[in-house]
Each structure stands twice: as structure tokens, then as C-alpha cells.
Design a protein around this motif. Sequence first.
Motif, PDB file in Angstrom:
ATOM      1  N   THR A  44      -2.671   3.761   5.978  1.00 24.85           N
ATOM      2  CA  THR A  44      -3.142   4.667   7.028  1.00 24.85           C
ATOM      3  C   THR A  44      -2.454   4.410   8.362  1.00 24.85           C
ATOM      4  OG1 THR A  44      -4.942   3.159   7.590  1.00 24.85           O
ATOM      5  CG2 THR A  44      -5.426   4.885   5.967  1.00 24.85           C
ATOM      6  N   ASN A  45      -1.449   3.555   8.365  1.00 25.46           N
ATOM      7  CA  ASN A  45      -0.789   3.167   9.608  1.00 25.46           C
ATOM      8  C   ASN A  45       0.553   3.860   9.780  1.00 25.46           C
ATOM      9  OD1 ASN A  45      -2.762   1.048  10.257  1.00 25.46           O
ATOM     10  ND2 ASN A  45      -1.958   0.121   8.405  1.00 25.46           N
ATOM     11  N   LEU A  46       0.739   4.494  10.911  1.00 26.41           N
ATOM     12  CA  LEU A  46       2.007   5.133  11.240  1.00 26.41           C
ATOM     13  C   LEU A  46       3.036   4.045  11.522  1.00 26.41           C
ATOM     14  CD1 LEU A  46       3.552   7.769  11.908  1.00 26.41           C
ATOM     15  CD2 LEU A  46       2.766   7.467  14.272  1.00 26.41           C
ATOM     16  N   ILE A  47       4.141   4.034  10.761  1.00 24.08           N
ATOM     17  CA  ILE A  47       5.144   2.988  10.969  1.00 24.08           C
ATOM     18  C   ILE A  47       6.455   3.531  11.512  1.00 24.08           C
ATOM     19  CG2 ILE A  47       4.205   1.401   9.248  1.00 24.08           C
ATOM     20  CD1 ILE A  47       6.494   2.325   7.379  1.00 24.08           C
ATOM     21  N   TYR A  48       6.691   4.847  11.418  1.00 18.36           N
ATOM     22  CA  TYR A  48       7.956   5.394  11.879  1.00 18.36           C
ATOM     23  C   TYR A  48       7.790   6.881  12.149  1.00 18.36           C
ATOM     24  CZ  TYR A  48      12.993   6.171  12.017  1.00 18.36           C
ATOM     25  OH  TYR A  48      14.265   6.484  12.412  1.00 18.36           O
ATOM     26  N   TRP A  49       8.413   7.366  13.191  1.00 22.59           N
ATOM     27  CA  TRP A  49       8.396   8.785  13.477  1.00 22.59           C
ATOM     28  C   TRP A  49       9.634   9.139  14.286  1.00 22.59           C
ATOM     29  CZ3 TRP A  49       5.646   5.191  16.032  1.00 22.59           C
ATOM     30  CH2 TRP A  49       5.775   5.137  17.410  1.00 22.59           C
ATOM     31  N   PRO A 101       0.830  -1.218   0.000  1.00 25.87           N
ATOM     32  CA  PRO A 101       0.000   0.000   0.000  1.00 25.87           C
ATOM     33  C   PRO A 101       0.854   1.253   0.000  1.00 25.87           C
ATOM     34  CG  PRO A 101      -0.894  -1.564   1.549  1.00 25.87           C
ATOM     35  CD  PRO A 101       0.363  -2.151   1.075  1.00 25.87           C
ATOM     36  N   SER A 102       0.319   2.356  -0.510  1.00 21.67           N
ATOM     37  CA  SER A 102       1.089   3.587  -0.672  1.00 21.67           C
ATOM     38  C   SER A 102       1.637   4.106   0.653  1.00 21.67           C
ATOM     39  CB  SER A 102       0.209   4.665  -1.302  1.00 21.67           C
ATOM     40  OG  SER A 102      -0.864   4.964  -0.418  1.00 21.67           O
ATOM     41  N   SER A 103       2.804   4.738   0.563  1.00 18.32           N
ATOM     42  CA  SER A 103       3.434   5.359   1.721  1.00 18.32           C
ATOM     43  C   SER A 103       3.300   6.867   1.606  1.00 18.32           C
ATOM     44  CB  SER A 103       4.911   4.995   1.799  1.00 18.32           C
ATOM     45  OG  SER A 103       5.068   3.655   2.122  1.00 18.32           O
ATOM     46  N   GLN A 104       3.136   7.504   2.736  1.00 17.49           N
ATOM     47  CA  GLN A 104       3.095   8.957   2.810  1.00 17.49           C
ATOM     48  C   GLN A 104       3.965   9.374   3.978  1.00 17.49           C
ATOM     49  OE1 GLN A 104      -0.975  10.068   3.361  1.00 17.49           O
ATOM     50  NE2 GLN A 104      -1.583   9.489   1.309  1.00 17.49           N
TER      51      GLN A 104
END
Length: 150
Positions: A110-115, A81-84
Amino acid sequence: MELACTSSGLSVTQTEYVVDLLKCANMHEAKPVPSPAVGGRRLSLSGDLLFDLTEYRSIIGAFKCLALTRPDISFAVNQHPSSQSYSDADYVGDLDDRHSTGGYCVYLGTNLIYWISKKQLGVSRSSTESEYRQLALHCRHFVLVTGFVS
């Protein structure tokens, strides 16, 4: 990575990591193929919904780590799925040392994977420079985290 020193030189493999990853994904009995992607097919949203998103994210992350050292599977791993991603920075957030603070986040679908959020290393002379510094750092890490180059 596994290192093996022989009389002919040093070899690097990831066999054990790949086998463990395939067992985790319940694919250890799958037949080997010359390419991990089926030619001419595209991913779609049809199919069964996943019940354990944590396991899915874990497996995708493990494959992404593997793809960093295996460019031959990078394309197939990155068909997801696309990354944003989003980044932001303040200007002179710390009045004592005049450093700006910046941060960014990466979404897979729609899932936060890194910050990350931290103080920038250099002093910026304008808010625009502070934003550009953060964007450059963000782009470099985005490529590392997601494996996207374009």
C-alpha cells in the motif's frame, strides 16, 4: 561498483556496496549461504510488524538496485508484498507543441514507492495513442524499478 584493473583484465565487484548494505540491515554477521532464498518456503503476513518503514523501504530499494546487476539474487529479492502500478495520459495537454502529458505511480503493497509525470516526447494522433505511449514507458520503467518481469 568497484573496478579493478589487473594484468589479466578488468574485474567488476560490488563487495563494498554489499557489505555496507548488510551492515545497514544488521545482517553483517550472518553466515553466508549458496542461495539467498530458502527453498520451498513462501513469505506470509505473519511475524513482527516493522516500526520503521522508511528503513525497510530503503533496504528493499538498495537490494533491488543490487539485483539489477546480480541476476542470481533477483528472485529472492523480489519475493516481497505485491506491487501495483497505474498510468494515465492526457491528449494534447500542451496546445503550443501538441504534446501529451503522462504519468504513472508504483506501489509496493500500500506504499507509494515511485512516481513520475512529464510531457511525452512525441506527438500523438489520438488519445488512444497517447495512452499506449504512456503505458509502454510505464511498463519499461516498472520493470526497472521493481525488477518484475512477469
